[in-house]
Scaffold this motif. Structure first.
Motif, PDB file in Angstrom:
ATOM      1  N   GLU A 104       2.566   1.777  -3.384  1.00  0.00           N
ATOM      2  CA  GLU A 104       1.658   2.302  -4.403  1.00  0.00           C
ATOM      3  C   GLU A 104       1.403   3.792  -4.195  1.00  0.00           C
ATOM      4  O   GLU A 104       1.322   4.568  -5.147  1.00  0.00           O
ATOM      5  CB  GLU A 104       0.342   1.514  -4.358  1.00  0.00           C
ATOM      6  CG  GLU A 104      -0.455   1.588  -5.634  1.00  0.00           C
ATOM      7  CD  GLU A 104      -1.477   2.699  -5.579  1.00  0.00           C
ATOM      8  OE1 GLU A 104      -1.502   3.508  -6.519  1.00  0.00           O
ATOM      9  OE2 GLU A 104      -2.220   2.764  -4.605  1.00  0.00           O
ATOM     10  N   LEU A 160      -2.049  -3.004 -11.150  1.00  0.00           N
ATOM     11  CA  LEU A 160      -1.970  -2.747  -9.711  1.00  0.00           C
ATOM     12  C   LEU A 160      -2.971  -1.698  -9.250  1.00  0.00           C
ATOM     13  O   LEU A 160      -3.741  -1.914  -8.306  1.00  0.00           O
ATOM     14  CB  LEU A 160      -0.545  -2.314  -9.329  1.00  0.00           C
ATOM     15  CG  LEU A 160       0.481  -3.414  -9.098  1.00  0.00           C
ATOM     16  CD1 LEU A 160       1.880  -2.808  -8.949  1.00  0.00           C
ATOM     17  CD2 LEU A 160       0.133  -4.233  -7.868  1.00  0.00           C
ATOM     18  N   LEU A 178       0.831  -1.201   0.000  1.00  0.00           N
ATOM     19  CA  LEU A 178       0.000   0.000   0.000  1.00  0.00           C
ATOM     20  C   LEU A 178       0.868   1.255   0.000  1.00  0.00           C
ATOM     21  O   LEU A 178       0.642   2.198  -0.759  1.00  0.00           O
ATOM     22  CB  LEU A 178      -0.927  -0.007   1.213  1.00  0.00           C
ATOM     23  CG  LEU A 178      -1.834   1.206   1.398  1.00  0.00           C
ATOM     24  CD1 LEU A 178      -2.766   1.383   0.210  1.00  0.00           C
ATOM     25  CD2 LEU A 178      -2.636   1.083   2.693  1.00  0.00           C
ATOM     26  N   HIS A 182      -6.670  -2.693  -9.628  1.00  0.00           N
ATOM     27  CA  HIS A 182      -7.042  -3.688  -8.617  1.00  0.00           C
ATOM     28  C   HIS A 182      -7.237  -3.024  -7.257  1.00  0.00           C
ATOM     29  O   HIS A 182      -8.227  -3.288  -6.561  1.00  0.00           O
ATOM     30  CB  HIS A 182      -5.950  -4.760  -8.528  1.00  0.00           C
ATOM     31  CG  HIS A 182      -6.171  -5.760  -7.439  1.00  0.00           C
ATOM     32  ND1 HIS A 182      -7.145  -6.726  -7.504  1.00  0.00           N
ATOM     33  CD2 HIS A 182      -5.555  -5.917  -6.229  1.00  0.00           C
ATOM     34  CE1 HIS A 182      -7.121  -7.460  -6.391  1.00  0.00           C
ATOM     35  NE2 HIS A 182      -6.163  -6.986  -5.609  1.00  0.00           N
ATOM     36  N   ARG A 183      -6.304  -2.143  -6.861  1.00  0.00           N
ATOM     37  CA  ARG A 183      -6.426  -1.505  -5.547  1.00  0.00           C
ATOM     38  C   ARG A 183      -7.671  -0.640  -5.465  1.00  0.00           C
ATOM     39  O   ARG A 183      -8.381  -0.633  -4.459  1.00  0.00           O
ATOM     40  CB  ARG A 183      -5.188  -0.651  -5.241  1.00  0.00           C
ATOM     41  CG  ARG A 183      -5.192  -0.138  -3.801  1.00  0.00           C
ATOM     42  CD  ARG A 183      -4.194   0.975  -3.587  1.00  0.00           C
ATOM     43  NE  ARG A 183      -4.515   2.162  -4.361  1.00  0.00           N
ATOM     44  CZ  ARG A 183      -5.476   3.024  -4.031  1.00  0.00           C
ATOM     45  NH1 ARG A 183      -6.245   2.826  -2.991  1.00  0.00           N
ATOM     46  NH2 ARG A 183      -5.689   4.101  -4.776  1.00  0.00           N
ATOM     47  N   GLY A 233     -10.720  -1.128  -3.048  1.00  0.00           N
ATOM     48  CA  GLY A 233     -11.067  -0.019  -2.161  1.00  0.00           C
ATOM     49  C   GLY A 233     -12.533   0.343  -2.279  1.00  0.00           C
ATOM     50  O   GLY A 233     -13.211   0.620  -1.277  1.00  0.00           O
TER      51      GLY A 233
END
Length: 446
Positions: A191, A401, A188, A404-405, A409
């Motif tokens: 990113e 990435l 996290l 997906h996050r 979220g």
């Protein structure tokens, strides 16, 4: 304090106080338990004090520390209740509040960005900030043409503070991990570091917001305020205000929570097709429900650029999992780089790992809640679970990435809303190939 605390040593010392403070309180609590204190009451008190400290430190430092806290707030639904409950209110505060900078600093920043005569652009300017967040604060004002506007001003030292905080948080990730059991902290933070540059120049954010405002102009479900003026460290937009999504989460009726969740899901899945961009900061502080029922969206500093819409391989993987086709699923995952080369993962392994995540698409309506998300986190995070070992053999290619996050979220916020959502219909409208992956594969070959 005249701006974000800049000295790296001072900021590092404050961040270091988080795990040290938790350790100290744990030791004190252990001593109290030895002399007969109530175990549950002592544990609750310790977690509550840790939450207070988390908010105080991250909120005071602003910068990357606060942005880290905001990112955590999106995923709090995945944390087991015995850990999450004391942190919930503190993390919600981080979504929209921080100590403001002094008036003189605000004036200096506006003069730097809009010139010494900046006041002539406004008929009125409220010196007290209406909101404050990780790298800037917002003032309410009246533009020279009579429009009510929001003036976003970046904190002095924001860039230096972001770099310092995220660098230190990355180094301390293993120490901070116990504060948020059930979440992977280091990926996290990494990113957030990658997104940092694009969020510092408000001209980029203004361009993103203009694109969203144009795509959703006169939309029946979503409202994006228009941009009035922008500069590298300040921007002016229309003033639009409604009910905070965090308030709907906290005390909304079931109907209100269901309606808000449907709007959020529709916005997430429709934006790539409509704008070619994905709003990449889905914490509740960036959403409000307007009196006319629309979802108001702000803060476009972080976006994923998706000119061809949401990535097809992710959608087709979902479709193959939905259709229970393990052989086709593992073949696609290997060809797209989702499986480590040395892995002996089978299609059945991949299907067992992904199938629970397709649950919301298997029925016309699905209830998103904290318990469902906690079960998924426990399933893939339990060392004893077969899915944990499958997860260690998976790879998420860099181009996926951020998507997906943001998707995870958004699902996390839906779970905070504890809402019934007709996600199947929303996805069918914007990504019909999920439900017929063979047709899409043929289209892509032709």
């Amino acid at each position: 304090m005249t701006d974000i605390p800049r000295r790296t040593a001072a900021r590092t010392a404050k961040l270091a106080s988080l795990p040290l403070g938790v350790a100290g309180r744990a030791a004190a609590g252990w001593g109290r338990k030895l002399v007969g204190g109530d175990r549950d009451e002592i544990s609750a008190q310790l977690m509550a004090k840790s939450a207070e400290q988390l908010f105080a430190v991250l909120g005071e430092l602003k910068g990357g520390a606060m942005k880290f806290g905001q990112a955590l707030s999106v995923f709090e639904a995945a944390i087991p209740d015995e850990f999450a409950a004391p942190f919930r209110e503190s993390l919600v505060k981080l979504q929209s509040a921080a100590p403001p900078m002094p008036t003189a600093e605000t004036h200096r920043m506006l003069a730097e960005q809009f010139g010494r005569g900046w006041r002539s652009r406004f008929l009125e300017f409220d010196e007290v900030p209406a909101a404050a967040a990780s790298i800037g604060q917002v003032h309410r004002a009246v533009w020279r043409d009579g429009r009510e506007v929001a003036v976003k001003v970046q904190y002095p030292g924001a860039e230096e503070a972001l770099r310092s905080d995220l660098r230190q948080l990355s180094r301390m990730s293993r120490l901070i991990q116990p504060l948020v059991p059930g979440l992977e902290i280091k990926p996290l933070i990494n990113e957030l570091r990658e997104r940092m540059e694009e969020e510092l120049d408000y001209r980029d954010e203004a361009d993103n917001q203009r694109a969203f405002a144009a795509a959703f102009a006169d939309d029946e479900k979503v409202r994006v305020p228009s941009v009035v003026a922008s500069a590298p460290r300040a921007m002016v937009t229309e003033w639009v205000t409604g009910r905070k999504l965090s308030d709907v989460i906290r005390d909304g009726t079931q109907a209100e929570r269901d309606a808000a969740a449907a709007l959020l899901a529709e916005f997430h899945y429709s934006a790539p097709a409509r704008v070619g961009l994905l709003h990449a900061d889905p914490h509740p502080g960036n959403f409000q429900v307007l009196p006319d029922g629309r979802l108001m969206v702000i803060d476009f500093g972080a976006v994923a650029r998706l000119p061809d819409g949401l990535p097809r391989p992710l959608s087709i993987m979902t479709g193959l999992a939905l259709a229970d086709r393990p052989d086709d699923l593992i073949r696609l995952m290997r060809s797209e780089g989702f499986v480590l080369q040395q892995s002996e993962m089978t299609g059945e392994d991949a299907l067992a790992y992904l199938a629970p995540f397709t649950e919301p698409l298997r029925s016309e309506t699905f209830r998103f809640n904290r318990r469902w998300l906690q079960r998924q986190a426990e399933r893939v995070g339990d060392l004893r679970s077969p899915q944990f070992h499958t997860g260690r053999e998976l790879n998420l290619p860099p181009q996926y990435l951020l998507v997906h996050r943001v998707t995870m979220g958004t699902l996390g916020v839906l779970c905070q809303l504890d809402a019934d959502v007709s996600l199947r219909g929303i996805v069918r409208h914007w990504q019909p190939w999920v439900f017929d992956p063979d047709d899409d594969a043929a289209d892509r070959r032709n």
